[in-house]
Design a protein around this motif. Sequence first.
Motif, PDB file in Angstrom:
ATOM      1  N   GLY A  22       0.670  -1.146   0.249  1.00 24.71           N
ATOM      2  CA  GLY A  22       0.032   0.010   0.062  1.00 24.71           C
ATOM      3  C   GLY A  22       0.708   0.720  -0.181  1.00 24.71           C
ATOM      4  O   GLY A  22       0.026   2.630  -0.936  1.00 24.71           O
ATOM      5  N   ALA A  23       1.640   0.876   0.659  1.00 21.66           N
ATOM      6  CA  ALA A  23       3.212   2.561   0.713  1.00 21.66           C
ATOM      7  C   ALA A  23       3.721   2.571  -0.421  1.00 21.66           C
ATOM      8  O   ALA A  23       3.606   3.666  -0.943  1.00 21.66           O
ATOM      9  CB  ALA A  23       4.075   1.889   2.504  1.00 21.66           C
ATOM     10  N   ILE A  75       8.822  14.585   2.925  1.00 25.85           N
ATOM     11  CA  ILE A  75       8.173  13.241   3.762  1.00 25.85           C
ATOM     12  C   ILE A  75       7.216  13.000   3.349  1.00 25.85           C
ATOM     13  O   ILE A  75       6.288  11.990   2.590  1.00 25.85           O
ATOM     14  CB  ILE A  75       7.502  13.014   5.353  1.00 25.85           C
ATOM     15  CG1 ILE A  75       9.552  13.160   5.810  1.00 25.85           C
ATOM     16  CG2 ILE A  75       7.292  12.288   5.408  1.00 25.85           C
ATOM     17  CD1 ILE A  75       9.860  13.179   7.210  1.00 25.85           C
ATOM     18  N   ALA A  76       6.531  14.385   3.185  1.00 28.68           N
ATOM     19  CA  ALA A  76       4.587  14.318   2.381  1.00 28.68           C
ATOM     20  C   ALA A  76       4.860  14.266   0.799  1.00 28.68           C
ATOM     21  O   ALA A  76       4.048  13.168   0.225  1.00 28.68           O
ATOM     22  CB  ALA A  76       4.083  15.663   2.185  1.00 28.68           C
ATOM     23  N   ASN A  77       5.769  14.095   0.575  1.00 35.38           N
ATOM     24  CA  ASN A  77       6.018  14.048  -1.023  1.00 35.38           C
ATOM     25  C   ASN A  77       6.143  12.596  -1.834  1.00 35.38           C
ATOM     26  O   ASN A  77       5.723  11.908  -2.030  1.00 35.38           O
ATOM     27  CB  ASN A  77       6.917  15.287  -2.186  1.00 35.38           C
ATOM     28  CG  ASN A  77       6.755  16.187  -2.332  1.00 35.38           C
ATOM     29  OD1 ASN A  77       7.517  17.314  -2.754  1.00 35.38           O
ATOM     30  ND2 ASN A  77       5.500  16.874  -2.541  1.00 35.38           N
ATOM     31  N   ALA A  78       7.168  11.934  -0.760  1.00 36.02           N
ATOM     32  CA  ALA A  78       7.634  10.708  -0.347  1.00 36.02           C
ATOM     33  C   ALA A  78       6.431   9.713  -0.055  1.00 36.02           C
ATOM     34  O   ALA A  78       6.092   8.204  -0.534  1.00 36.02           O
ATOM     35  CB  ALA A  78       8.609  10.168  -0.006  1.00 36.02           C
ATOM     36  N   GLY A  79       5.656  10.570   0.465  1.00 31.71           N
ATOM     37  CA  GLY A  79       4.317   9.170   0.946  1.00 31.71           C
ATOM     38  C   GLY A  79       3.264   8.735  -0.146  1.00 31.71           C
ATOM     39  O   GLY A  79       2.907   7.731  -0.006  1.00 31.71           O
ATOM     40  N   SER A  80       3.563   9.582  -1.541  1.00 23.46           N
ATOM     41  CA  SER A  80       2.980   9.056  -2.677  1.00 23.46           C
ATOM     42  C   SER A  80       4.135   7.227  -3.359  1.00 23.46           C
ATOM     43  O   SER A  80       3.121   7.259  -4.168  1.00 23.46           O
ATOM     44  CB  SER A  80       2.790   9.938  -3.838  1.00 23.46           C
ATOM     45  OG  SER A  80       2.361  11.134  -3.239  1.00 23.46           O
ATOM     46  N   GLY A  81       4.687   7.373  -2.550  1.00 25.51           N
ATOM     47  CA  GLY A  81       5.821   5.866  -2.767  1.00 25.51           C
ATOM     48  C   GLY A  81       6.130   5.817  -4.253  1.00 25.51           C
ATOM     49  O   GLY A  81       7.198   6.660  -4.749  1.00 25.51           O
ATOM     50  N   LEU A 115      -1.982  11.752   1.941  1.00 26.65           N
ATOM     51  CA  LEU A 115      -3.723  10.965   2.235  1.00 26.65           C
ATOM     52  C   LEU A 115      -3.281   9.116   1.742  1.00 26.65           C
ATOM     53  O   LEU A 115      -3.484   8.608   2.089  1.00 26.65           O
ATOM     54  CB  LEU A 115      -4.594  11.378   1.013  1.00 26.65           C
ATOM     55  CG  LEU A 115      -5.334  12.623   0.947  1.00 26.65           C
ATOM     56  CD1 LEU A 115      -6.338  12.549  -0.599  1.00 26.65           C
ATOM     57  CD2 LEU A 115      -6.040  12.689   1.826  1.00 26.65           C
ATOM     58  N   ASN A 116      -1.810   8.900   1.222  1.00 24.93           N
ATOM     59  CA  ASN A 116      -1.788   7.396   0.827  1.00 24.93           C
ATOM     60  C   ASN A 116      -1.252   7.229   2.562  1.00 24.93           C
ATOM     61  O   ASN A 116      -1.161   6.035   2.543  1.00 24.93           O
ATOM     62  CB  ASN A 116      -0.700   7.626  -0.151  1.00 24.93           C
ATOM     63  CG  ASN A 116      -0.270   6.267  -0.427  1.00 24.93           C
ATOM     64  OD1 ASN A 116      -0.862   5.305  -0.866  1.00 24.93           O
ATOM     65  ND2 ASN A 116       1.100   5.314  -0.608  1.00 24.93           N
ATOM     66  N   MET A 117      -0.762   7.939   2.840  1.00 24.83           N
ATOM     67  CA  MET A 117      -0.339   7.448   4.212  1.00 24.83           C
ATOM     68  C   MET A 117      -1.375   6.949   5.625  1.00 24.83           C
ATOM     69  O   MET A 117      -1.276   6.400   6.107  1.00 24.83           O
ATOM     70  CB  MET A 117       0.514   8.709   5.593  1.00 24.83           C
ATOM     71  CG  MET A 117       2.005   8.888   4.804  1.00 24.83           C
ATOM     72  SD  MET A 117       2.892  10.067   5.757  1.00 24.83           S
ATOM     73  CE  MET A 117       3.949  10.580   4.500  1.00 24.83           C
TER      74      MET A 117
END
Lengths: 132, 57
Positions: A22-23, A75-81, A115-117
């Motif tokens: 999911g991540a 961190i916010a950007n990288a949450g998109s995986g 949101l992905n987080m």
Amino acid sequence: MENQPGSTAEISRKTISVCVAGALIPGLGHAILGKWDRALVFLGSIACLFALGLYLQGRLFNPEFHTITAMLKFIANAGSGLFYWIALLSGLGEGDSTAYTYDYANVFLYVAGLLNMLVVVDVFDIAMGRKR
Amino acid sequence: MKNHFVLMLIFSICTSLVLSFIAKKSGRERTKYFLSLLCAFIVISILASWLMFPFPF
């Protein structure tokens, strides 16, 4: 002492693998657990926000930790995986700070990751049996 | 595509959709929550922009 349902001692390999899936790709963890409606909504919405962020000339922040704000933005950007890493390695997300939509685009990119987080936390709860 | 209102609308729809699917279980609950979140996004954004209008920056 017996383990309570959902305690940390019961975190299985499957739970970890659906969270990692999911991540990496939004909604993939839900798809593995058979929650297809959620999976499609999460993938569609997060991919839409991310793609629009790039289209509107937003910037993807590199993993640089000079300041706390740069770190938080990364961190916010990288949450998109994988979306983030593929776009970054493809040279997309340079960003144009003079563009009319630059600020909007950055918000789209941050929110896609954040949101992905939340989606990963949701898939964790489902895998642990705390939620249906 | 550079219309701020349209962009805000797309942002609101995507965000409300994800949050309603995370927070609610049944279809009826999700629809109700989605619509209330969407309305809140739009109304608060318009209200905030209207309140900021007199500021020179």
